[in-house]
Design an enzyme around this catalytic site. Structure first.
Site, PDB file in Angstrom:
ATOM      1  N   GLU A   3      25.061  38.659  42.569  1.00  0.00           N
ATOM      2  CA  GLU A   3      24.698  40.074  42.649  1.00  0.00           C
ATOM      3  C   GLU A   3      23.252  40.393  42.267  1.00  0.00           C
ATOM      4  O   GLU A   3      22.990  41.042  41.249  1.00  0.00           O
ATOM      5  CB  GLU A   3      25.658  40.910  41.798  1.00  0.00           C
ATOM      6  CG  GLU A   3      27.123  40.747  42.193  1.00  0.00           C
ATOM      7  CD  GLU A   3      28.031  41.759  41.512  1.00  0.00           C
ATOM      8  OE1 GLU A   3      27.614  42.408  40.548  1.00  0.00           O
ATOM      9  OE2 GLU A   3      29.175  41.912  41.979  1.00  0.00           O
ATOM     10  N   GLU A   8      34.564  38.082  44.667  1.00  0.00           N
ATOM     11  CA  GLU A   8      35.154  38.986  43.669  1.00  0.00           C
ATOM     12  C   GLU A   8      35.788  40.163  44.393  1.00  0.00           C
ATOM     13  O   GLU A   8      35.212  40.693  45.341  1.00  0.00           O
ATOM     14  CB  GLU A   8      34.110  39.580  42.707  1.00  0.00           C
ATOM     15  CG  GLU A   8      33.563  38.626  41.700  1.00  0.00           C
ATOM     16  CD  GLU A   8      32.530  39.282  40.778  1.00  0.00           C
ATOM     17  OE1 GLU A   8      32.566  40.515  40.568  1.00  0.00           O
ATOM     18  OE2 GLU A   8      31.663  38.542  40.279  1.00  0.00           O
TER      19      GLU A   8
HETATM   20  C1  FCB Z   1      30.721  42.676  39.188  1.00  0.00           C
HETATM   21  C2  FCB Z   1      30.305  41.530  38.296  1.00  0.00           C
HETATM   22  C3  FCB Z   1      31.410  41.008  37.423  1.00  0.00           C
HETATM   23  C4  FCB Z   1      32.293  42.119  36.910  1.00  0.00           C
HETATM   24  C5  FCB Z   1      32.753  43.004  38.030  1.00  0.00           C
HETATM   25  C6  FCB Z   1      33.693  44.098  37.619  1.00  0.00           C
HETATM   26  O1  FCB Z   1      29.609  43.465  39.450  1.00  0.00           O
HETATM   27  O2  FCB Z   1      29.833  40.456  39.060  1.00  0.00           O
HETATM   28  O3  FCB Z   1      30.835  40.256  36.383  1.00  0.00           O
HETATM   29  O4  FCB Z   1      31.632  42.821  35.935  1.00  0.00           O
HETATM   30  O5  FCB Z   1      31.651  43.554  38.683  1.00  0.00           O
END
Ligand code: FCB
Length: 456
Positions: A164, A357
């Site tokens: 990110e 994620e």
């Molecule tokens: C993302 C992050 C992770 C976590 C999620 C909820 O932005 O990569 O570490 O905090 O959000």
């Protein structure tokens, strides 16, 4: 039953600072998150990552949980300050050993390690020397990527360089909500450039150390939708999409930086001029180094309403944010995931895509029966897996899905207030309790598919 492709990589994701604790153990150096969390007013519940889920000690138990879920893969991050406490140079063998043992045990449990090199815990010494806006930090990252891929490359095939870059640059250097807490947009843009450049160079370093390596980067992508058909809302949407998504995607896929985004920054007074003097000859080519996959973190969409004209002069809203929100106040919008994946596939042809994620924060804890009935998370998981299956049906080359997260953990500036885990963590005792969502996920993985009748 919605069946997934054979070899679909089912996993969960975590990151070092959010779960490990033991921030002073075995020669680990200080990270920017240790420093930031120790600064009054930065973390909502005044907590830090010094204990977290004690994963540094309890990792065998956590691997056991993953084995119970039948997972094929585990995405975790390496803490750079454990490996190179001074940021570069001297390698701390104890730090390398920790991850080496973890990898061996994962492989022994039939779980493929999927390593993220940078998930936000920069060695503090490198921040003191200029941090991510400085090109030298990018060079240090490439050296670190070289050290790690030499150490684990005989066993780890899949690598993510950065997690990110938007969060690292904008939250860390632009608005100061994350470590190291700067509020300077010139620094934020320079940071994004150092990150992308060091990504491209690290891809090459990893490939030279690891046979059959698969290397990529993880972006947090949020599709935008204009709140109405007005030109002003369309422009607000362009502006959002530019800064959030295109700023990273376009250079990675060889199109250079989108200049409309730079103009937006100038117009908004965030940067003094459109000169991007941190870009040097050859940088854009290095950034566009071809990758083996794209990692996508998806949580929600954004509905954009222009603030450049008064509300009553704008067209009536046709798109409304739905009331269904998680504890982060993020709208639950699974359709956005399908739309995003189809868009990525057609626009950038990134090769295989992994959802690295996806998840939701809900505070649900144990009931009287000792179980955690996280009904809303079960629903979120189901609908987002359906969205993945829809995208695959529309031709997207989706190769895997990693739920965020294995465990409830330290949610950055929110501290421990937000619980994203499939497994509940009682922070007083460190007891782990698989939530109903973990049970559902276990069934999904076992069947390589989602039982839709059961949901109805
Ligand atoms: C993302 C992050 C992770 C976590 C999620 C909820 O932005 O990569 O570490 O905090 O959000």
């Amino acid at each position: 039953m919605r069946q997934f492709p054979p070899d679909f990589l089912w996993g969960v994701a975590t990151s070092a600072y959010q779960i490990e604790g033991a921030t002073r153990a075995d020669g680990r150096g200080e990270s920017i998150w240790d420093r930031f969390a120790a600064t009054p007013g930065k973390i909502n519940d005044k907590s830090d990552g010094s204990v977290a889920c004690e994963h540094y000690r309890r990792w065998p138990e956590d691997i056991e949980l993953m084995r119970w879920m039948g997972l094929k893969s585990y995405r975790f991050s390496v803490a750079w300050p454990r490996i190179l406490p001074e940021g570069r140079g001297r390698v701390n063998v104890a730090g390398v050993d920790f991850y080496s043992k973890l990898v061996d045990s994962l492989l022994g449990a039939g779980i493929e390690p999927f390593v993220t090199l940078y998930h936000w815990d920069l060695p503090q010494v490198l921040e003191d020397q200029g941090g991510w806006p400085a090109r030298a930090t990018g060079d240090a990252f490439v050296e670190y990527a070289d050290v790690m891929s030499r150490a684990l490359g005989d066993r780890v095939k899949r690598w993510i360089t950065h997690n990110e870059p938007w969060c690292i640059s904008v939250l860390g250097y632009g608005n100061g909500e994350h470590a190291p807490g700067h509020k300077d947009w010139t620094k934020a843009l320079a940071t994004s450039h150092t990150l992308l450049l060091s990504h491209g160079k690290a891809v090459q370093a990893i490939r030279s150390n690891v046979q059959r390596a698969e290397v990529g980067i993880t972006l947090n992508l949020t599709p935008g939708e204009p709140a109405s058909p007005s030109p002003e809302d369309a422009d607000a949407c362009r502006d959002f999409d530019g800064g959030f998504n295109r700023w990273f995607l376009e250079p990675l896929y060889g199109r250079g930086y989108p200049m409309d985004v730079v103009e937006d920054h100038v117009k908004a007074g965030r940067i003094p001029s459109a000169s991007l003097d941190f870009i040097q000859d050859g940088d854009l080519k290095a950034i566009a180094e071809p990758t083996d996959f794209l990692g996508v973190n998806y949580y929600s969409r954004a509905v954009l309403r222009s603030n450049r004209i008064p509300e009553e002069k704008n067209a009536p809203r046709t798109v409304h944010v739905r009331p269904d929100k998680t504890d982060m106040d993020w709208e639950v919008y699974p359709q956005g995931l399908t739309k995003l994946l189809v868009h990525l596939q057609t626009e950038y042809k990134p090769g295989p895509i992994y959802i690295t994620e996806n998840g939701c924060a809900y505070s649900t804890g144990p009931s009287a029966d000792g179980r955690v009935h996280d009904v809303k998370r079960v629903d979120y998981l189901r609908t987002h897996l359906e969205a993945c299956s829809d995208a695959i049906g529309q031709g997207v080359n989706l190769a895997g899905y990693f739920a965020w997260s294995l465990l409830d953990n330290f949610e950055w500036a929110y501290g421990y207030e937000k619980r994203f885990g499939l497994v509940y963590v009682d922070y007083a005792t460190q007891q782990r309790i698989p939530k109903d969502s973990a049970h559902l996920y276990r069934d999904v993985v076992a069947q390589n598919g989602l039982d839709v009748e059961q949901a109805a």
